[in-house]
Design an enzyme around this catalytic site. Structure first.
Site, PDB file in Angstrom:
ATOM      1  N   PHE A  52       0.850  -1.193   0.000  1.00  0.00           N
ATOM      2  CA  PHE A  52       0.000   0.000   0.000  1.00  0.00           C
ATOM      3  C   PHE A  52       0.886   1.243   0.000  1.00  0.00           C
ATOM      4  O   PHE A  52       1.382   1.681   1.032  1.00  0.00           O
ATOM      5  CB  PHE A  52      -0.915   0.029   1.234  1.00  0.00           C
ATOM      6  N   HIS A  53       1.139   1.788  -1.150  1.00  0.00           N
ATOM      7  CA  HIS A  53       1.884   3.044  -1.235  1.00  0.00           C
ATOM      8  C   HIS A  53       0.959   4.051  -1.907  1.00  0.00           C
ATOM      9  O   HIS A  53      -0.230   3.772  -2.054  1.00  0.00           O
ATOM     10  CB  HIS A  53       3.182   2.864  -2.032  1.00  0.00           C
TER      11      HIS A  53
END
Lengths: 89, 543
Positions: free
Chosen positions: A14-15
């Site tokens: 999750f960026h």
């Protein structure tokens, strides 16, 4: 309330890009969306909140949706994650 | 009233444009006080967020065309963060529960996120925490009426400043910079290198008094004559315009000849190559007839990046930059970060003396998996498509040299087992910029395939004179004979083993020495693209 557990396959996790796509998709529904990882909970409609979970590639998250359009919302979010964020947001 | 300033000319040229002052913004103050009208405070907060989004969309518009893909998408991420529901709701809740001002509450909420992201120990997410702090700074300044500094304008202006960092320079639209006038700054620091590469006239070491200039004052920066004229009269402007015309014509002539073969009258040849750090400079290099890229400063191409690069990111950048430039050999230098080129996503400790600190390979080896590994693997892969040589910066000992070479060989072996069977080891070279290497040719000539003299760093280490300190510029004149003697000796040892020596510092473009380099038998000179036509013309004049 409906929920689903699945693995995040994106090579970074999750960026900004993946969290943003997830949050945008979640925000297009009325239902409340929460994402659980380890012992942490995030607002599924907030990119920043999702990033603070620190989910890395190949780790498992649980999506919990509750509200009038929960089935449709969960379906779309599942598709988004399992298609490796290619399915349109 | 006309005023004339002088200084040290770093990059020649003539500019006629209004002055514009650039200063570091004053430090942010976060006001902290109680409030009574909570609803009104929340409305002010909404307004500040909208204002910040306006700034972001303007930045994006300015960078459009200069940045591509992911770099440009960053602005969309900023925009989204400014609308993030958690950020907005938590701040508004805090305003209500604490009866404190919006700036204070927003600071607390964003700091919370920034700290949490930083603590996750993921370079990618740490970079996002920097972004949040930058946006918080912007919103708080808007809320409290503190100065916001924007380095974006579209018309041409002469920058007047105490200092200008390489980051500031690369954040501006280079087309809008007619010239630069600085009170501080060195002859060969990276701002100087960028200015030369972009052919922007740059004058340094100018009297403090210049900072009193008002924005938009008409100026004439004539660095053929070495003067900065404030409020020039019409005669001076007319004269400068004439000179500019002659210069442009002369340069155009040299440029037209640049693509012709560069040999001396008796048929001796030397390769005249380009130092580059961006796609723009590669285009300039080609247009100016470079015989290849002699020094690809990979770190400059990545300064604008906000995140660590993967192997594929590296590969894509090199592929896009070298595309259409297959016919010649290019020399690509491993990342030279640290020192005066810090990375936003890799916090390094502040050092007393960064030029001699944990930089380049020293930093790269310490963070091998994050910095060098993806780069080395990408370079090995791209060596199948393009003829490249790998150059290692800041080698000080034989051990440094052997260590990095064996790491490259290890990655090559590993890639071969993963489907890249036909890869071969590209030529491996080292920078000669640390005196311990420069004065010990016998120890080092066996260890690499080629050698490249970085005369800027070597000069500052030989003279113990900081190259960014304008008061010490005199040392860089006196060091030249020493440099030539060292280069000559090193080359004679390298030549016995049939190994090439090139020069990639300022000295390479100094036409006073072109003949000497030919006599010594240097194989290539690498310089700012704008200097190539002039050096090539000099070569043709020599016997």
């Amino acid at each position: 309330m409906t929920q689903h557990t699945l693995v995040l396959n994106d090579p970074i996790g999750f960026h900004a890009r993946t969290a943003s796509l997830f949050a945008k998709t979640a925000a297009s529904f009325e239902s409340e969306v929460s994402v659980y990882f380890n012992d942490k909970k995030a607002n599924g409609k907030s990119m920043l909140s999702l990033m603070t979970l620190g989910v890395k590639s190949k780790q498992e998250i649980r999506i919990e949706v509750s509200g009038g359009d929960e089935d449709m919302a969960l379906d779309r979010l599942k598709n988004l994650v399992s298609s490796n964020f290619i399915a349109s947001a | 009233m006309t005023e004339v300033y002088t200084g040290k000319v770093v990059s020649k040229g003539i500019a006629i444009a209004p002055a514009r002052k650039v200063a570091l913004p004053p430090e942010l103050v976060v006001p902290d006080h109680g409030i009574e009208d909570l609803k009104h405070e929340q409305v002010l907060f909404d307004k500040a967020l909208a204002g910040a989004r306006d700034y972001v969309s303007r930045w994006k518009a300015t960078m459009n065309g200069r940045l591509e893909g992911e770099a440009l998408e960053l602005y969309d991420a900023y925009d989204e963060m400014l609308q993030d529901p958690e950020l907005v709701i938590q701040t508004k809740d805090l305003i209500e529960s604490s009866s404190k001002n919006a700036a204070h509450c927003f600071f607390r909420v964003t700091e919370d996120y920034a700290t949490t992201l930083m603590a996750l120990n993921d370079p990618y997410l740490s970079a996002r925490s920097e972004d949040i702090r930058m946006l918080a700074d912007l919103v708080i300044r808007l809320l409290s009426g503190q100065e916001i500094q924007e380095l974006t304008w579209t018309d041409k202006a002469v920058i007047v400043s105490r200092q200008l960092t390489p980051q500031q320079l690369s954040s501006m639209n280079s087309d809008a910079i007619a010239g630069i006038v600085l009170v501080e700054g060195g002859l060969t620091d990276h701002t100087a290198i960028l200015a030369q590469a972009l052919s922007i006239p740059l004058l340094i070491g100018v009297s403090e008094q210049v900072l009193e200039i008002q924005n938009e004052t008409p100026t004439l920066l004539d660095l053929e004559a070495g003067v900065f004229v404030v409020n020039p009269n019409t005669k001076q402007i007319h004269h400068a315009q004439e000179k500019l015309g002659v210069l442009q014509e002369r340069f155009e002539q040299a440029r037209l000849q640049a693509t012709e073969k560069t040999v001396t009258k008796s048929g001796r040849s030397i390769s005249v190559e380009a130092n580059v750090g961006s796609l723009l400079e590669v285009k300039q290099a080609k247009a100016n007839g470079a015989d290849g890229i002699g020094l690809f400063r990979t770190e400059l191409a990545f300064l604008q990046q906000k995140t660590l690069l993967s192997e594929q990111d590296h590969y894509d950048v090199y592929a896009s930059i070298l595309e259409g430039y297959e016919a010649v050999t290019h020399t690509i230098r491993l990342l030279d970060f640290g020192s005066d080129k810090p990375l936003s996503y890799l916090p390094v400790a502040k050092e007393e003396n960064p030029a001699m600190g944990l930089r380049a390979l020293r930093l790269g080896l310490k963070n091998y998996d994050l910095l060098l590994k993806p780069q080395i693997r990408a370079l090995l892969r791209i060596s199948k498509e393009f003829s490249i040589r790998i150059l290692c910066p800041m080698i000080a000992t034989e051990k440094d040299c052997i260590e990095i070479k064996s790491l490259i060989q290890y990655e090559l072996k590993d890639l071969k087992t993963k489907g890249y069977k036909e890869l071969k080891m590209p030529p491996f070279g080292i920078m000669v910029e640390v005196p311990n290497v420069a004065v010990n040719p016998k120890k080092f000539v066996d260890l690499a395939d080629f050698f490249s003299f970085g005369t800027n760093d070597l000069a500052q280490f030989l003279m113990a004179a900081d190259r960014s300190n304008v008061n010490l510029s005199i040392y860089f004149e006196d060091v030249k004979p020493t440099l030539i003697a060292i280069i000559e000796k090193f080359n004679s040892h390298a030549k016995r083993l049939g190994k090439a020596v090139s020069i990639c510092g300022e000295l390479a473009a100094d036409t006073d020495f072109t003949e000497e380099f030919l006599d010594i038998g240097i194989s290539s000179l690498s310089m700012a693209p704008s200097q190539i036509p002039i050096v090539k013309r000099r070569v043709r004049e020599i016997k």
